[in-house]
Design an enzyme around this catalytic site. Sequence first.
Site, PDB file in Angstrom:
ATOM      1  N   GLY A   1       0.785  -1.189  -0.092  1.00 46.24           N
ATOM      2  CA  GLY A   1      -0.177  -0.149   0.202  1.00 46.24           C
ATOM      3  C   GLY A   1       0.819   1.177  -0.093  1.00 46.24           C
ATOM      4  O   GLY A   1       1.869   1.271   0.238  1.00 46.24           O
ATOM      5  N   SER A   2       0.241   2.320  -0.463  1.00 45.58           N
ATOM      6  CA  SER A   2       0.957   3.633  -0.266  1.00 45.58           C
ATOM      7  C   SER A   2       0.773   4.100   1.060  1.00 45.58           C
ATOM      8  O   SER A   2       0.231   3.842   2.174  1.00 45.58           O
ATOM      9  CB  SER A   2       0.454   4.630  -1.564  1.00 45.58           C
ATOM     10  OG  SER A   2       0.502   4.030  -2.562  1.00 45.58           O
TER      11      SER A   2
ATOM     12  N   HIS B   1       3.649   4.710   2.908  1.00 47.79           N
ATOM     13  CA  HIS B   1       4.872   4.342   3.687  1.00 47.79           C
ATOM     14  C   HIS B   1       6.097   5.147   2.994  1.00 47.79           C
ATOM     15  O   HIS B   1       7.244   4.317   3.289  1.00 47.79           O
ATOM     16  CB  HIS B   1       4.777   2.613   3.604  1.00 47.79           C
ATOM     17  CG  HIS B   1       3.641   1.998   4.366  1.00 47.79           C
ATOM     18  ND1 HIS B   1       3.465   2.249   5.413  1.00 47.79           N
ATOM     19  CD2 HIS B   1       2.843   1.314   3.767  1.00 47.79           C
ATOM     20  CE1 HIS B   1       2.093   1.447   5.821  1.00 47.79           C
ATOM     21  NE2 HIS B   1       1.823   0.877   4.723  1.00 47.79           N
TER      22      HIS B   1
ATOM     23  N   HIS C   1      -0.164   0.125  10.083  1.00 45.60           N
ATOM     24  CA  HIS C   1      -1.312   0.888   9.774  1.00 45.60           C
ATOM     25  C   HIS C   1      -2.222   1.332  10.956  1.00 45.60           C
ATOM     26  O   HIS C   1      -3.372   1.403  10.984  1.00 45.60           O
ATOM     27  CB  HIS C   1      -2.205  -0.096   8.670  1.00 45.60           C
ATOM     28  CG  HIS C   1      -1.468  -0.723   7.521  1.00 45.60           C
ATOM     29  ND1 HIS C   1      -0.560  -1.896   8.012  1.00 45.60           N
ATOM     30  CD2 HIS C   1      -0.794  -0.245   6.396  1.00 45.60           C
ATOM     31  CE1 HIS C   1      -0.092  -2.121   6.880  1.00 45.60           C
ATOM     32  NE2 HIS C   1      -0.101  -1.069   5.855  1.00 45.60           N
TER      33      HIS C   1
END
Lengths: 332, 216
Positions: A54-55, A57, A219
């Site tokens: 996922g974006s 990070h 997250h």
Amino acid sequence: MNRVINNPDLVVEDMLRGLLAAHAELAAGTDNPRVIKRACAPVAGKVGIVTGGGSGHEPAFLGYVGENLVDAVAVGEIFSSPTAKSFFDAMKAADGGQGVACLYGNYAGDNMNVKMAIKMAERAGLTVKTVVANDDVPSAPKGDEAKRRGVAGEILMWKTAGACAAQGGSLDEVIAVAQKTISRTRSIGIGLTSCTIPAVGKANFHIADGQMEVGIGHHGEPGINVSAIVSADEMARIMVDTLLPDLPFNSGDRVAVLISGLGATPLMEQYILYASVAQYLGNAGLTVAVPLVGNFFTSLEMMGVTLSVLQLDAELEGYMKAPCASIGLTQN
Amino acid sequence: MAQTLTLKQSGQIVLDLVDTINANRAYLSEIDGAIGDGDHGINMSKGFTLCGDALRAKPVLPGLAEGLDTLAMTLLEGIGGSMGPLYGSFFMGLAESLAGHETLDAALFGEALANGVAGVETVGSAQVGDKTLMDTLVPAREAYRAALAEGADFSTALDRMIAAAEQGWQSTKGLQARIGRAARLGERSIGVLDAGATSCFLILKTLAGSVQQRLG
């Protein structure tokens, strides 16, 4: 929400445009707008290194595309796995004819999408092998390591496997190096504040002012303990005391140490933490052969830090010290 | 009442699914917002809309098998996260079972449903009770299978399937999430419906209703 954005629904697209414009020498786009590859990929005769996630990070994951590191990356929405198609397209973009090592983190969505991507790759005649990072100690007890999440230790795995591939390692050798690296890596995070996905517009979870969450995930996954904030030195002690017995690390070990800020913690504080980490590791008889401090793997604007420690041997130390060039990590 | 439908002429069923998801976009995100990222409706709507656009762009609306295959591929290509592969596998399983058939009858629907659920089980690891879409899917499959075994006709079996799916969906309210992002909340995840189980119920209900309409 004070942010430097245009449209909250298009932050990933807008970031990719800027990143490609700024780093044309390192990274290039592909036909799939959610796949970024090393400018010269695929490299004929070299095992391709692929990752994805996922974006939010940044510089992970896409910032590790580059020389002697990752060949292609699948880019997801914020905190959400890339599609199976994107993982597959990244595999195609990285394949130089010697097979592809897909090195990613242990999350439900990524596991499923990589599994489907491998099916597509098989149909296309690609050979793909995987290593799933599970370095986050607090996410599952010892003995249940397969359930642990992958966190900043993934960078160490990309580094060693990328170096091995660059030096002509076969797919099996690259996979073995990646697996050895992550098997000898232990990580832990401490979160001090929450973070906000722009399109959602409100904090993803809550940490009260003056509190810290030990063992928090990238997250905002729950930690093992919420308590009043302690000093950096005490944080270092908690982190080192959690990691060392888990592998276990032994007196005399040489280690690589990676401290990463989670996005909003100043570098100053990361070095304050490192000073204590280095001291506690030294007290335990460990020698830090490779120190890395900086924002290597973040969680939007979360405040906090992660610590990853890798038990080196001669082979891994050589790969860790090999030159590389990328947005996230460059060394000569 | 006829107990079969012609697959080639039933592609509209897929567009009905698209409409259902789009109509519930805000509702699904609201449910997800209670214990998740709050993006379930947005993601699902994005994927289903892509599929609807692709199907409507064709000169002739494809049949049900091809339409479901398009839906599966669009979800796999268009939405990542967990829902892309889970629903992608479900619809791919349905499409695979229907491919090559002219008509859909009660037995074939049962095979397709079982194959779709098997696809989800292959890619995911959730069990009934984990507060996921499996809490809707598995009881639906079991109820449909049991109804056929007892000699129920197609339409009645679909009614039984929906009743079980609804019960399973509602059961997620009392469950503690053991998998996925909501698991972070532990006991705090109790008391709220699961977003995936909700979209799954809406999908099964629309699927059954659209099939029943065409049975006459």
